[in-house]
Design an enzyme around this catalytic site. Structure first.
Site, PDB file in Angstrom:
ATOM      1  N   GLU A  51       0.810  -1.226   0.000  1.00  0.00           N
ATOM      2  CA  GLU A  51       0.000   0.000   0.000  1.00  0.00           C
ATOM      3  C   GLU A  51       0.841   1.273   0.000  1.00  0.00           C
ATOM      4  OE1 GLU A  51      -3.179   0.494  -0.350  1.00  0.00           O
ATOM      5  OE2 GLU A  51      -4.082  -1.456  -0.077  1.00  0.00           O
ATOM      6  N   ASP A  69      -6.161   8.225  -0.596  1.00  0.00           N
ATOM      7  CA  ASP A  69      -5.682   7.326   0.457  1.00  0.00           C
ATOM      8  C   ASP A  69      -4.452   7.924   1.127  1.00  0.00           C
ATOM      9  OD1 ASP A  69      -7.637   5.429  -0.295  1.00  0.00           O
ATOM     10  OD2 ASP A  69      -6.321   4.684  -1.859  1.00  0.00           O
TER      11      ASP A  69
HETATM   12  C1  LIG Z   1     -13.201   4.737  -3.875  1.00  0.00           C
HETATM   13  O1  LIG Z   1     -12.075   4.112  -4.407  1.00  0.00           O
HETATM   14  C2  LIG Z   1     -11.194   3.603  -3.439  1.00  0.00           C
HETATM   15  C3  LIG Z   1      -9.980   3.037  -4.145  1.00  0.00           C
HETATM   16  O2  LIG Z   1     -10.260   2.575  -5.416  1.00  0.00           O
HETATM   17  C4  LIG Z   1     -11.907   2.564  -2.581  1.00  0.00           C
HETATM   18  O3  LIG Z   1     -11.037   2.099  -1.561  1.00  0.00           O
HETATM   19  C5  LIG Z   1     -13.147   3.185  -1.958  1.00  0.00           C
HETATM   20  O4  LIG Z   1     -13.862   2.193  -1.254  1.00  0.00           O
HETATM   21  C6  LIG Z   1     -14.031   3.789  -3.025  1.00  0.00           C
HETATM   22  N1  LIG Z   1     -15.139   4.457  -2.407  1.00  0.00           N
HETATM   23  C7  LIG Z   1     -16.368   4.409  -2.930  1.00  0.00           C
HETATM   24  C8  LIG Z   1     -17.431   5.160  -2.212  1.00  0.00           C
HETATM   25  O5  LIG Z   1     -16.624   3.761  -3.934  1.00  0.00           O
HETATM   26  C1  LIG Z   2       1.464  -2.727  -5.270  1.00  0.00           C
HETATM   27  O1  LIG Z   2       1.063  -3.591  -6.310  1.00  0.00           O
HETATM   28  C2  LIG Z   2       0.732  -2.954  -7.537  1.00  0.00           C
HETATM   29  C3  LIG Z   2       0.273  -3.976  -8.553  1.00  0.00           C
HETATM   30  O2  LIG Z   2      -0.920  -4.562  -8.132  1.00  0.00           O
HETATM   31  C4  LIG Z   2       1.917  -2.215  -8.065  1.00  0.00           C
HETATM   32  O3  LIG Z   2       1.547  -1.506  -9.246  1.00  0.00           O
HETATM   33  C5  LIG Z   2       2.418  -1.247  -7.015  1.00  0.00           C
HETATM   34  O4  LIG Z   2       3.589  -0.637  -7.474  1.00  0.00           O
HETATM   35  C6  LIG Z   2       2.682  -1.953  -5.687  1.00  0.00           C
HETATM   36  N1  LIG Z   2       3.048  -0.928  -4.711  1.00  0.00           N
HETATM   37  C7  LIG Z   2       4.146  -0.973  -3.994  1.00  0.00           C
HETATM   38  C8  LIG Z   2       4.389   0.184  -3.068  1.00  0.00           C
HETATM   39  O5  LIG Z   2       4.931  -1.901  -4.041  1.00  0.00           O
END
Ligand SMILES: *[C@@H]1O[C@H](CO)[C@@H](O)[C@H](O)[C@H]1NC(C)=O
Ligand SMILES: *[C@@H]1O[C@H](CO)[C@@H](O)[C@H](O)[C@H]1NC(C)=O
Ligand SMILES: *[C@@H]1O[C@H](CO)[C@@H](O)[C@H](O)[C@H]1NC(C)=O
Ligand SMILES: *[C@@H]1O[C@H](CO)[C@@H](O)[C@H](O)[C@H]1NC(C)=O
Length: 139
Positions: A51, A69
Protein backbone atom coordinates in the site's frame (compact mmCIF):
# COMPACT_ATOMS: atom_id res chain seq x y z
CA UNK A 1 21.54 36.00 16.50
CA UNK A 2 18.67 36.28 14.03
CA UNK A 3 20.55 33.98 11.72
CA UNK A 4 20.90 31.36 14.42
CA UNK A 5 17.19 31.50 15.23
CA UNK A 6 16.32 31.25 11.57
CA UNK A 7 18.69 28.33 11.15
CA UNK A 8 17.03 26.48 14.02
CA UNK A 9 13.57 27.17 12.65
CA UNK A 10 14.60 25.71 9.33
CA UNK A 11 16.13 22.66 10.97
CA UNK A 12 13.02 22.07 13.07
CA UNK A 13 10.80 22.46 10.01
CA UNK A 14 12.97 20.04 8.06
CA UNK A 15 12.93 17.44 10.83
CA UNK A 16 9.21 17.62 11.49
CA UNK A 17 8.30 17.15 7.84
CA UNK A 18 10.83 14.42 7.24
CA UNK A 19 9.13 11.26 6.11
CA UNK A 20 10.01 7.90 7.55
CA UNK A 21 10.15 4.81 5.40
CA UNK A 22 10.19 1.76 7.61
CA UNK A 23 12.14 -1.32 6.66
CA UNK A 24 10.44 -4.69 7.07
CA UNK A 25 11.83 -5.30 10.55
CA UNK A 26 11.15 -1.74 11.68
CA UNK A 27 7.55 -2.26 10.61
CA UNK A 28 7.36 -5.45 12.63
CA UNK A 29 8.59 -3.61 15.72
CA UNK A 30 6.24 -0.67 15.17
CA UNK A 31 3.26 -2.97 14.72
CA UNK A 32 4.18 -4.99 17.82
CA UNK A 33 4.49 -1.76 19.82
CA UNK A 34 1.01 -0.77 18.70
CA UNK A 35 -0.58 -4.02 19.75
CA UNK A 36 -1.10 -5.79 16.45
CA UNK A 37 -1.47 -9.52 17.11
CA UNK A 38 1.59 -11.65 16.46
CA UNK A 39 -0.23 -14.15 14.22
CA UNK A 40 -1.29 -11.44 11.75
CA UNK A 41 1.95 -9.46 11.60
CA UNK A 42 3.05 -10.97 8.29
CA UNK A 43 -0.25 -9.99 6.68
CA UNK A 44 0.04 -6.41 7.98
CA UNK A 45 3.64 -6.11 6.83
CA UNK A 46 2.70 -7.42 3.38
CA UNK A 47 -0.28 -5.09 3.18
CA UNK A 48 1.75 -2.03 4.20
CA UNK A 49 4.59 -2.90 1.84
CA UNK A 50 2.24 -2.85 -1.11
CA UNK A 51 0.00 0.00 0.00
CA UNK A 52 2.64 2.55 0.98
CA UNK A 53 6.03 0.89 0.67
CA UNK A 54 6.35 1.61 4.41
CA UNK A 55 6.34 5.41 3.99
CA UNK A 56 4.31 7.09 6.71
CA UNK A 57 3.69 10.29 4.76
CA UNK A 58 2.50 8.73 1.53
CA UNK A 59 -0.56 10.40 0.01
CA UNK A 60 -2.03 8.36 -2.83
CA UNK A 61 -3.20 9.67 -6.18
CA UNK A 62 -6.85 10.68 -6.41
CA UNK A 63 -8.90 7.51 -6.93
CA UNK A 64 -11.41 7.20 -9.77
CA UNK A 65 -14.23 8.04 -7.37
CA UNK A 66 -12.51 11.22 -6.18
CA UNK A 67 -11.31 9.90 -2.82
CA UNK A 68 -7.71 9.75 -1.66
CA UNK A 69 -5.68 7.33 0.46
CA UNK A 70 -3.33 8.43 3.23
CA UNK A 71 -0.33 7.09 5.08
CA UNK A 72 1.22 3.74 5.92
CA UNK A 73 -2.11 1.93 5.63
CA UNK A 74 -3.46 4.15 2.82
CA UNK A 75 -6.55 5.11 4.76
CA UNK A 76 -9.37 6.43 2.56
CA UNK A 77 -10.88 9.88 3.11
CA UNK A 78 -14.30 8.89 1.85
CA UNK A 79 -15.14 6.98 5.02
CA UNK A 80 -12.30 6.91 7.50
CA UNK A 81 -10.37 10.17 7.87
CA UNK A 82 -11.42 13.75 7.35
CA UNK A 83 -9.42 15.71 4.80
CA UNK A 84 -10.32 18.93 6.60
CA UNK A 85 -8.56 20.38 9.64
CA UNK A 86 -11.21 18.95 11.99
CA UNK A 87 -11.09 15.28 13.06
CA UNK A 88 -13.98 13.30 11.66
CA UNK A 89 -15.33 10.39 9.61
CA UNK A 90 -15.43 6.91 11.12
CA UNK A 91 -11.95 7.03 12.67
CA UNK A 92 -12.54 10.52 14.07
CA UNK A 93 -9.18 11.77 12.79
CA UNK A 94 -7.91 14.18 10.18
CA UNK A 95 -6.10 12.61 7.25
CA UNK A 96 -3.02 14.58 8.32
CA UNK A 97 -3.05 12.67 11.61
CA UNK A 98 -2.59 9.33 9.84
CA UNK A 99 0.48 10.64 7.95
CA UNK A 100 2.71 11.19 10.96
CA UNK A 101 5.76 9.16 11.91
CA UNK A 102 4.02 8.30 15.17
CA UNK A 103 1.69 5.62 13.86
CA UNK A 104 -0.68 5.53 16.86
CA UNK A 105 -3.65 7.19 15.15
CA UNK A 106 -3.10 5.40 11.86
CA UNK A 107 -2.87 2.06 13.68
CA UNK A 108 -6.06 2.62 15.65
CA UNK A 109 -7.85 3.51 12.44
CA UNK A 110 -6.45 0.52 10.53
CA UNK A 111 -7.61 -1.79 13.31
CA UNK A 112 -11.07 -0.30 13.08
CA UNK A 113 -11.17 -0.87 9.34
CA UNK A 114 -9.93 -4.43 9.85
CA UNK A 115 -12.57 -5.10 12.49
CA UNK A 116 -15.30 -4.06 10.11
CA UNK A 117 -14.07 -5.50 6.81
CA UNK A 118 -11.05 -7.71 7.48
CA UNK A 119 -7.98 -7.54 5.24
CA UNK A 120 -10.24 -7.52 2.19
CA UNK A 121 -10.68 -3.78 2.72
CA UNK A 122 -7.23 -3.32 1.15
CA UNK A 123 -6.53 -4.02 -2.52
CA UNK A 124 -2.86 -4.24 -1.60
CA UNK A 125 -3.64 -7.22 0.61
CA UNK A 126 -6.23 -8.79 -1.69
CA UNK A 127 -3.92 -8.70 -4.70
CA UNK A 128 -0.58 -9.50 -3.11
CA UNK A 129 -0.89 -11.11 0.28
CA UNK A 130 -3.00 -14.21 -0.13
CA UNK A 131 -0.18 -16.41 -1.37
CA UNK A 132 3.24 -16.18 0.19
CA UNK A 133 3.79 -13.72 3.01
CA UNK A 134 7.04 -12.00 3.98
CA UNK A 135 9.43 -13.88 6.24
CA UNK A 136 9.78 -11.95 9.49
CA UNK A 137 11.48 -14.66 11.51
CA UNK A 138 14.70 -12.62 11.71
CA UNK A 139 12.96 -9.53 13.11
C1 LIG B 1 -13.20 4.74 -3.88
O1 LIG B 1 -12.07 4.11 -4.41
C2 LIG B 1 -11.19 3.60 -3.44
C3 LIG B 1 -9.98 3.04 -4.15
O2 LIG B 1 -10.26 2.57 -5.42
C4 LIG B 1 -11.91 2.56 -2.58
O3 LIG B 1 -11.04 2.10 -1.56
C5 LIG B 1 -13.15 3.19 -1.96
O4 LIG B 1 -13.86 2.19 -1.25
C6 LIG B 1 -14.03 3.79 -3.02
N1 LIG B 1 -15.14 4.46 -2.41
C7 LIG B 1 -16.37 4.41 -2.93
C8 LIG B 1 -17.43 5.16 -2.21
O5 LIG B 1 -16.62 3.76 -3.93
C1 LIG C 1 1.46 -2.73 -5.27
O1 LIG C 1 1.06 -3.59 -6.31
C2 LIG C 1 0.73 -2.95 -7.54
C3 LIG C 1 0.27 -3.98 -8.55
O2 LIG C 1 -0.92 -4.56 -8.13
C4 LIG C 1 1.92 -2.21 -8.07
O3 LIG C 1 1.55 -1.51 -9.25
C5 LIG C 1 2.42 -1.25 -7.01
O4 LIG C 1 3.59 -0.64 -7.47
C6 LIG C 1 2.68 -1.95 -5.69
N1 LIG C 1 3.05 -0.93 -4.71
C7 LIG C 1 4.15 -0.97 -3.99
C8 LIG C 1 4.39 0.18 -3.07
O5 LIG C 1 4.93 -1.90 -4.04
C1 LIG D 1 -11.99 15.70 0.58
O1 LIG D 1 -12.51 14.45 0.24
C2 LIG D 1 -13.76 14.50 -0.42
C3 LIG D 1 -14.27 13.09 -0.57
O2 LIG D 1 -13.28 12.20 -0.97
C4 LIG D 1 -13.59 15.22 -1.75
O3 LIG D 1 -14.82 15.31 -2.42
C5 LIG D 1 -13.02 16.60 -1.51
O4 LIG D 1 -12.73 17.22 -2.74
C6 LIG D 1 -11.76 16.54 -0.67
N1 LIG D 1 -11.33 17.86 -0.29
C7 LIG D 1 -10.06 18.23 -0.37
C8 LIG D 1 -9.77 19.61 0.12
O5 LIG D 1 -9.17 17.50 -0.79
C1 LIG E 1 -13.38 12.87 18.25
O1 LIG E 1 -12.12 13.22 18.78
C2 LIG E 1 -12.13 14.43 19.52
C3 LIG E 1 -10.70 14.71 19.95
O2 LIG E 1 -9.86 14.73 18.85
C4 LIG E 1 -13.06 14.27 20.71
O3 LIG E 1 -13.12 15.50 21.42
C5 LIG E 1 -14.45 13.90 20.23
O4 LIG E 1 -15.29 13.64 21.33
C6 LIG E 1 -14.38 12.67 19.35
N1 LIG E 1 -15.70 12.42 18.77
C7 LIG E 1 -16.23 11.22 18.72
C8 LIG E 1 -17.56 11.11 18.05
O5 LIG E 1 -15.67 10.21 19.18
Amino acid sequence: MKCIVLFFLIVVAAISTEAVTFTKCQLVHELRNHGFPENKLRDWVCLIQNESGGTTSKVGKVNKNGSRDYGLFQINDKYWCSNTSTPGKDCNVTCAQVLTDDISKASACAKKIYKRHGFNAWYGWRNHCQGSLPDISSC
